[in-house]
Design a protein around this motif. Structure first.
Motif, PDB file in Angstrom:
ATOM      1  N   ILE A 111      39.546  69.971  57.856  1.00 23.16           N
ATOM      2  CA  ILE A 111      40.974  69.653  57.921  1.00 23.16           C
ATOM      3  C   ILE A 111      41.198  68.148  57.983  1.00 23.16           C
ATOM      4  O   ILE A 111      42.167  67.627  57.420  1.00 23.16           O
ATOM      5  CB  ILE A 111      41.651  70.367  59.119  1.00 23.16           C
ATOM      6  CG1 ILE A 111      43.166  70.391  58.901  1.00 23.16           C
ATOM      7  CG2 ILE A 111      41.293  69.709  60.449  1.00 23.16           C
ATOM      8  CD1 ILE A 111      43.902  71.305  59.864  1.00 23.16           C
ATOM      9  N   LEU A 112      40.284  67.416  58.629  1.00 23.28           N
ATOM     10  CA  LEU A 112      40.426  65.960  58.681  1.00 23.28           C
ATOM     11  C   LEU A 112      40.208  65.342  57.303  1.00 23.28           C
ATOM     12  O   LEU A 112      40.965  64.454  56.882  1.00 23.28           O
ATOM     13  CB  LEU A 112      39.459  65.365  59.702  1.00 23.28           C
ATOM     14  CG  LEU A 112      39.910  65.410  61.164  1.00 23.28           C
ATOM     15  CD1 LEU A 112      38.811  64.879  62.085  1.00 23.28           C
ATOM     16  CD2 LEU A 112      41.178  64.594  61.368  1.00 23.28           C
ATOM     17  N   LYS A 113      39.182  65.779  56.605  1.00 22.81           N
ATOM     18  CA  LYS A 113      38.923  65.245  55.265  1.00 22.81           C
ATOM     19  C   LYS A 113      40.082  65.586  54.320  1.00 22.81           C
ATOM     20  O   LYS A 113      40.478  64.760  53.489  1.00 22.81           O
ATOM     21  CB  LYS A 113      37.611  65.798  54.720  1.00 22.81           C
ATOM     22  CG  LYS A 113      36.378  65.219  55.415  1.00 22.81           C
ATOM     23  CD  LYS A 113      35.086  65.774  54.811  1.00 22.81           C
ATOM     24  CE  LYS A 113      33.862  65.156  55.482  1.00 22.81           C
ATOM     25  NZ  LYS A 113      32.592  65.666  54.911  1.00 22.81           N
ATOM     26  N   TYR A 114      40.622  66.789  54.450  1.00 23.17           N
ATOM     27  CA  TYR A 114      41.758  67.210  53.630  1.00 23.17           C
ATOM     28  C   TYR A 114      42.971  66.329  53.909  1.00 23.17           C
ATOM     29  O   TYR A 114      43.648  65.864  52.979  1.00 23.17           O
ATOM     30  CB  TYR A 114      42.074  68.675  53.940  1.00 23.17           C
ATOM     31  CG  TYR A 114      43.171  69.279  53.078  1.00 23.17           C
ATOM     32  CD1 TYR A 114      42.860  69.992  51.926  1.00 23.17           C
ATOM     33  CD2 TYR A 114      44.510  69.159  53.439  1.00 23.17           C
ATOM     34  CE1 TYR A 114      43.864  70.560  51.139  1.00 23.17           C
ATOM     35  CE2 TYR A 114      45.518  69.718  52.660  1.00 23.17           C
ATOM     36  CZ  TYR A 114      45.195  70.415  51.513  1.00 23.17           C
ATOM     37  OH  TYR A 114      46.181  70.971  50.738  1.00 23.17           O
ATOM     38  N   ALA A 115      43.244  66.082  55.180  1.00 19.98           N
ATOM     39  CA  ALA A 115      44.420  65.291  55.552  1.00 19.98           C
ATOM     40  C   ALA A 115      44.270  63.823  55.174  1.00 19.98           C
ATOM     41  O   ALA A 115      45.197  63.210  54.631  1.00 19.98           O
ATOM     42  CB  ALA A 115      44.674  65.421  57.054  1.00 19.98           C
ATOM     43  N   ILE A 116      43.111  63.242  55.459  1.00 21.08           N
ATOM     44  CA  ILE A 116      42.898  61.820  55.192  1.00 21.08           C
ATOM     45  C   ILE A 116      42.931  61.534  53.693  1.00 21.08           C
ATOM     46  O   ILE A 116      43.369  60.465  53.257  1.00 21.08           O
ATOM     47  CB  ILE A 116      41.566  61.350  55.826  1.00 21.08           C
ATOM     48  CG1 ILE A 116      41.680  61.395  57.359  1.00 21.08           C
ATOM     49  CG2 ILE A 116      41.198  59.942  55.370  1.00 21.08           C
ATOM     50  CD1 ILE A 116      40.387  61.118  58.084  1.00 21.08           C
ATOM     51  N   ALA A 117      42.508  62.492  52.867  1.00 16.58           N
ATOM     52  CA  ALA A 117      42.536  62.310  51.412  1.00 16.58           C
ATOM     53  C   ALA A 117      43.963  62.351  50.867  1.00 16.58           C
ATOM     54  O   ALA A 117      44.197  61.959  49.715  1.00 16.58           O
ATOM     55  CB  ALA A 117      41.695  63.387  50.734  1.00 16.58           C
ATOM     56  N   ARG A 118      44.921  62.789  51.690  1.00 16.65           N
ATOM     57  CA  ARG A 118      46.314  62.878  51.239  1.00 16.65           C
ATOM     58  C   ARG A 118      47.176  61.891  52.038  1.00 16.65           C
ATOM     59  O   ARG A 118      47.107  60.698  51.811  1.00 16.65           O
ATOM     60  CB  ARG A 118      46.790  64.322  51.352  1.00 16.65           C
ATOM     61  CG  ARG A 118      46.098  65.223  50.307  1.00 16.65           C
ATOM     62  CD  ARG A 118      46.213  66.682  50.622  1.00 16.65           C
ATOM     63  NE  ARG A 118      45.639  67.503  49.553  1.00 16.65           N
ATOM     64  CZ  ARG A 118      44.314  67.715  49.414  1.00 16.65           C
ATOM     65  NH1 ARG A 118      43.445  67.174  50.262  1.00 16.65           N
ATOM     66  NH2 ARG A 118      43.868  68.459  48.395  1.00 16.65           N
ATOM     67  N   ASN A 119      47.966  62.392  52.962  1.00 14.07           N
ATOM     68  CA  ASN A 119      48.840  61.475  53.724  1.00 14.07           C
ATOM     69  C   ASN A 119      48.448  61.365  55.191  1.00 14.07           C
ATOM     70  O   ASN A 119      49.209  60.875  56.001  1.00 14.07           O
ATOM     71  CB  ASN A 119      50.306  61.915  53.608  1.00 14.07           C
ATOM     72  CG  ASN A 119      50.527  63.312  54.178  1.00 14.07           C
ATOM     73  OD1 ASN A 119      49.585  63.972  54.607  1.00 14.07           O
ATOM     74  ND2 ASN A 119      51.767  63.757  54.192  1.00 14.07           N
ATOM     75  N   ARG A 120      47.252  61.873  55.542  1.00 15.25           N
ATOM     76  CA  ARG A 120      46.644  61.781  56.880  1.00 15.25           C
ATOM     77  C   ARG A 120      47.360  62.637  57.918  1.00 15.25           C
ATOM     78  O   ARG A 120      47.114  62.505  59.105  1.00 15.25           O
ATOM     79  CB  ARG A 120      46.608  60.324  57.382  1.00 15.25           C
ATOM     80  CG  ARG A 120      45.924  59.347  56.447  1.00 15.25           C
ATOM     81  CD  ARG A 120      45.776  57.984  57.078  1.00 15.25           C
ATOM     82  NE  ARG A 120      47.015  57.489  57.650  1.00 15.25           N
ATOM     83  CZ  ARG A 120      47.997  56.912  56.957  1.00 15.25           C
ATOM     84  NH1 ARG A 120      47.872  56.789  55.639  1.00 15.25           N
ATOM     85  NH2 ARG A 120      49.093  56.487  57.547  1.00 15.25           N
ATOM     86  N   ALA A 121      48.242  63.537  57.505  1.00 12.94           N
ATOM     87  CA  ALA A 121      48.998  64.360  58.454  1.00 12.94           C
ATOM     88  C   ALA A 121      48.502  65.804  58.426  1.00 12.94           C
ATOM     89  O   ALA A 121      48.150  66.345  57.369  1.00 12.94           O
ATOM     90  CB  ALA A 121      50.488  64.313  58.137  1.00 12.94           C
TER      91      ALA A 121
END
Length: 434
Positions: free
Chosen positions: A112-122
């Motif tokens: 979930i962190l890698k997914y979020a950081i690759a987008r808008n970090r939320a």
């Protein structure tokens, strides 16, 4: 020798003895003064070398390392609109303004962190997914993380809570069988506050000054059929003052926010409300109503004076609520992450109950310590062996406090009703707009 000479001689003798006693008395006084002065000097010297713990170190989460990269920008989601957001069910709640430290060792957290950081970090954080009632949570945004996380099996990050949301529906997270992470349709909840219920009653609002508030209010009350106490139920400042008084009665060393909205979230981070209650309170849109629920709960539990072990059929007293004190400028309750990636909500106290002989596990350790300058030791409930938290010992004799305790909020409770599973339900008609 004549009688007069004899009396004169005795008088001189008595005078000499008096002078000798007086001199001895003065010497004793001077000696006592000198000893007292030496003690005062010694205490001053010792005190001058004592250093208080720097509370600003705690929210910095130094145990995560100094190589975290700061991010820029901020994602703001439109209120009342449906969005798709990755959500993780952590078993704890995050409130707006709270920092969430993370060590990504589990597959779910890493994905979930890698997914979020690759987008808008939320991404979203919720306590758990409810089946029979609404599920609420808080959007958090990563503001620091380890650089180059794409190929790292383990990395560190910090996020901060911002906006509240309600989950509408969920579906499996991409390429994952983990049940603790999902892609969810959420609706961002709107914050609303009724600032002054008397303003619509005021005949001359422009003429009102701070000195005439009470006088004007009494005159304004003559225009309505309702008594003043009805309006006070919705006066956010009045509610905040009443809740502040309740908190100060239980906690002596806790700084309380003057802002009603911040206070409504601070009140849920004092070890009084369990995680299910906090989750329900996150679903209340109105600051006024949130304060009402919190104040009502305090009023129903006037006898709250001690924290007890939260495990069923135990309820052994752990400590007085007055022992709660802050080791962070954010307050006495904080969220921390251990080296295994486990996240704990913890409240700090100066001492435990006199009759509580906790079981200590292992030896003092500085590894991944959440308070720089201290070593930690795991403590268990002597009655049921429940993990209560940690004892912290200063590594330097001059560091104050020398000893304090950190209690897991999931391991303690402030009401016996919770032990019997008679938990107050805040879930009915929570979404209220003024």
């Amino acid at each position: 020798m004549s009688d007069s000479e004899s009396r004169h001689s005795n008088t001189i003798s008595d005078s000499d003895e008096y002078n000798d006693d007086s001199e001895h008395s003065e010497r004793r006084v001077r000696r006592a003064d000198a000893i007292e002065l030496d003690r005062a000097i010694e205490e001053y010297v010792n005190h001058s070398h004592v250093s208080q713990y720097d509370q600003s170190l705690t929210p910095a989460h130094k145990y995560l390392g100094n190589q975290l990269r700061e991010t820029s920008g901020r994602a703001v989601y439109e209120e009342g609109v449906v969005h798709v957001l990755p959500v993780i069910f952590l078993g704890i709640n995050v409130v707006p303004g709270q920092i969430l430290p993370m060590i990504a060792r589990s597959t779910a957290m890493s994905k979930i962190l890698k997914y979020a950081i690759a987008r808008n970090r939320a991404f979203g954080v919720s306590y758990k997914l409810n089946k029979n009632k609404r599920t609420y949570g808080t959007i958090v945004e990563v503001f620091e993380h380890t650089d180059g996380i794409e190929n790292l099996p383990r990395f560190h990050a910090k996020a901060m809570g911002h906006q509240r949301y309600e989950i509408l529906s969920v579906k499996p997270f991409p390429e994952s069988l983990e049940e603790t992470i999902v892609l969810a349709q959420i609706r961002v909840l709107k914050d609303s506050t009724l600032l002054d219920p008397y303003s619509t009653l005021c005949l001359h609002p422009r003429r009102r000054t701070s000195k005439h508030d009470e006088v004007c209010r009494k005159k304004d009350m003559g225009q309505t059929q309702w008594p003043e106490w009805v309006y006070k139920q919705f006066d956010v400042n009045h509610l905040a003052d009443r809740l502040t008084d309740k908190i100060r009665m239980a906690y002596k060393d806790v700084k309380i926010s003057d802002d009603p909205d911040l206070l409504s979230f601070q009140a849920v981070r004092l070890g009084v409300f369990n995680q299910e209650q906090v989750s329900d309170l996150l679903g209340i849109n109105s600051t006024n109503m949130r304060l009402q629920y919190e104040l009502n709960y305090w009023n129903k539990n006037q006898s709250m004076q001690k924290f007890m072990c939260a495990r069923k059929e135990c309820s052994i007293p752990v400590c007085n609520m007055s022992s709660v004190f802050p080791m962070s400028p954010e307050g006495p309750q904080g969220t921390y992450c251990n080296s295994w990636g486990q996240i704990h909500d913890m409240i700090t106290v100066t001492e435990l109950d006199e009759d509580l002989d906790v079981t200590s596990v292992g030896r003092p350790s500085e590894e991944c310590c959440w308070f720089p300058g201290y070593s930690w030791l795991i403590i268990l409930c002597p009655n049921c062996q429940n993990h209560l938290g940690w004892r912290y010992l200063a590594n330097n004799n001059k560091l104050m406090p020398r000893i304090f305790y950190g209690l897991c909020t999931r391991s303690i409770t402030s009401t016996r009703n919770y032990l019997r599973d008679e938990r107050p339900d805040f879930s009915d008609d929570l979404i209220i707009d003024y």
